[in-house]
Enzyme design. Structure first.
Site, PDB file in Angstrom:
ATOM      1  N   SER A 294      -0.609  -1.397  -2.034  1.00 45.30           N
ATOM      2  CA  SER A 294      -0.176  -0.055  -2.426  1.00 45.30           C
ATOM      3  C   SER A 294       0.784  -0.063  -3.604  1.00 45.30           C
ATOM      4  O   SER A 294       0.697   0.779  -4.509  1.00 45.30           O
ATOM      5  CB  SER A 294       0.473   0.656  -1.235  1.00 45.30           C
ATOM      6  OG  SER A 294      -0.433   0.773  -0.173  1.00 45.30           O
ATOM      7  N   HIS A 345       5.870   2.195  -2.923  1.00 49.93           N
ATOM      8  CA  HIS A 345       5.109   3.124  -3.755  1.00 49.93           C
ATOM      9  C   HIS A 345       5.879   3.515  -5.016  1.00 49.93           C
ATOM     10  O   HIS A 345       5.359   3.412  -6.131  1.00 49.93           O
ATOM     11  CB  HIS A 345       4.764   4.369  -2.950  1.00 49.93           C
ATOM     12  CG  HIS A 345       3.769   4.103  -1.857  1.00 49.93           C
ATOM     13  ND1 HIS A 345       3.307   5.092  -1.011  1.00 49.93           N
ATOM     14  CD2 HIS A 345       3.144   2.971  -1.468  1.00 49.93           C
ATOM     15  CE1 HIS A 345       2.442   4.563  -0.157  1.00 49.93           C
ATOM     16  NE2 HIS A 345       2.338   3.280  -0.418  1.00 49.93           N
TER      17      HIS A 345
END
Length: 515
Positions: A294, A345
């Site tokens: 991610s 993220h």
């Protein structure tokens, strides 16, 4: 149509396109209409050139209604906080009745910020109106020569060809931006991720915390002990089928786009820098065991945002709106779902943007900005690593450490379980009962019953309804200390909390019969 008006129509269009870098939004040669756009610092100028003849003002009014509908369509593809539409009519004569009200500047339909201004270039007002148009566009006033009619005819074709050549050249430049390289490493990364996911499943399951830690997931206590390689290796591990499928789909879509734009070498640099900074941000701010691509995938989002800063018009006319909407939805989802690693993220997003600025696009160099980006990447890497290493209280989640220690006990690594829970107890202030309980289990396995009893009692003190602690303490009192009273006291407490506990029912019955 008159050749003179046609000449000025195409002369204006060619000058704005070729000499002032206006982009063609739409060119309708059969309708003698061209829409142009230029975006500067959040402000967008749209020029609509129309070669038409109006005998009466009501015809002009009808065209303004059509104009407003076209403006609404244009606003969907142009960007900028403010859009100013310059509606330019080129005709030989103005309408015979009163029409000047249509030249007043008015608000943009459907927008709070923006204007529509009409210019009517006829034979009598040609020089004045052209100069007003150029001043409104913040360009230097222009004085177009008036050649002979024969020369005008020849010039019209030349001007049309100049516009076509310019348009073709810009299209080729756009294609070079989007198709510089071919995806290679994207597919390699997808294969590696899928193979390692299969390996995790074979070794004990990708959702098993102990298996994840054993094979390289981001586990903060291990990183503090020197296993920094986990920051990189965890990028290739995934937790569950849904996680791997979602990330691989995102990697395929974003990776192929970024690798085509930047080339394979730049792409891999962006991917790893985004993933590493994302991993370090996760280490610094998130105590949970983490794995997945991610952070690197958000780094690819960062690369697309960097593309938007370099090619603003192209970005918003192609992928820009979709990229921003998807990114916002992902960030909102990340904030709303507590299990999502927001540190990875956001760290990946920033890292990917800086990495893109560092490597830049092929055939582009901005040495000053690239140097700043390099220094910021170094500062982020060192800063996040230092912060995480020196704030180790953030790295110990009581329940997580209890689960990991339980796995150690199942693997007969009793002392390792005791050491882990002891360290975790020194760094946590809440939910410590499970840590005392697991450490007590470790002491039992090493026959250190006094220490085990202390830990079980401490677990019960922190959580009086801790069924398993009461149960283990009951067995310990009976088998080790031969204290039937205490054993029965805790056994009966278990039944108060769990009336269906068959094991404790049989234990109480056995003790009472033997007593």
């Amino acid at each position: 149509m008159y050749i003179e008006e046609s000449y000025y129509f195409w002369r204006l269009a060619a000058d704005l396109i070729v000499n002032h870098d206006y982009e063609i939004l739409q060119m309708l040669e059969d309708k003698h209409e061209v829409w142009l756009e230029q975006r500067i610092k959040g402000k967008t100028n749209v020029v609509r050139l129309s070669h038409k003849m109006f005998d009466w003002s009501n015809q002009l009014k009808q065209d303004q209604t059509v104009l407003d509908e076209n403006i609404k369509r244009v606003l969907k593809v142009v960007g900028g906080r403010q859009v100013h539409v310059h509606n330019v009519y080129i005709a030989k004569y103005p309408p015979v009745d009163d029409w000047n009200e249509w030249k007043d500047t008015r608000s943009l339909p459907g927008r709070k910020k923006g204007t529509v201004q009409t210019f009517y270039i006829d034979e009598q007002s040609r020089e004045l109106e052209i100069n007003q148009l150029y001043r409104s566009l913040q360009l230097k006033e222009k004085n177009f020569p008036a050649p002979s009619e024969f020369e005008m005819e020849q010039m019209v074709e030349y001007l049309k060809q100049s516009i076509r050549n310019n348009h073709t050249k810009k299209q080729q430049q756009r294609e070079q931006v989007f198709f510089y390289g071919k995806p290679l490493f994207t597919y390699v990364l997808i294969v590696i991720n899928l193979l390692l996911f299969g390996w995790l499943e074979y070794q004990g399951g990708s959702t098993n915390t102990y298996t994840l830690i054993q094979y390289g997931a981001k586990y903060n206590p291990a990183i503090i002990d020197g296993e920094w390689w986990r920051i990189v290796f965890s990028m290739f591990l995934h937790i569950g089928f849904f996680h791997i499928m979602l990330n691989m789909l995102a990697l395929y879509v974003l990776g192929t786009a970024v690798e085509r734009m930047f080339g394979s070498i730049r792409f891999i640099v962006i991917y790893f820098i985004g993933g590493i900074i994302g991993g370090l941000a996760s280490f610094a701010f998130t105590p949970n065991v983490a794995a997945g691509a991610s952070g690197a995938i958000y780094g690819l989002f960062g690369a697309l945002l960097f593309f938007g800063t370099v090619y603003k018009t192209l970005f918003f006319r192609t992928i820009g709106t979709n990229v921003i909407i998807i990114l916002i939805l992902n960030i909102v989802f990340s904030i709303m779902v507590p299990q999502v690693d927001n540190g990875a993220h956001l760290g990946g997003l920033v890292g990917g943007f800086l990495a893109s600025s560092l490597v830049h696009f092929p055939n582009k160099r901005e040495v000053g900005k690239q140097l700043v980006s390099f220094l910021l990447i170094i500062a982020l890497t060192i800063g996040l690593g230092w912060y995480g290493y020196n704030h180790d209280s953030n790295h110990y989640d009581a329940r997580l450490q209890a689960d990991v220690a339980t796995n150690y006990i199942q693997q007969n690594k009793f002392q390792k379980a005791i050491d882990l829970t002891t360290t975790a107890l020194n760094h946590t202030n809440s939910e410590q009962s499970s840590l005392y309980f697991v450490r007590g289990n470790g002491y039992v396995q090493l026959n250190k019953y006094d220490l085990a009893k202390e830990d079980y009692l401490q677990a019960i003190k922190l959580d009086p309804n801790f069924v398993e602690a009461h149960q283990n303490l009951s067995v310990l009192y009976y088998n080790v200390e031969q204290n039937e009273t205490k054993a029965l006291e805790h056994a009966k407490r278990v039944l108060e909390l769990d009336s269906d506990n068959k094991e404790m029912k049989e234990f109480i019955q056995s003790v009472e019969e033997n007593g």
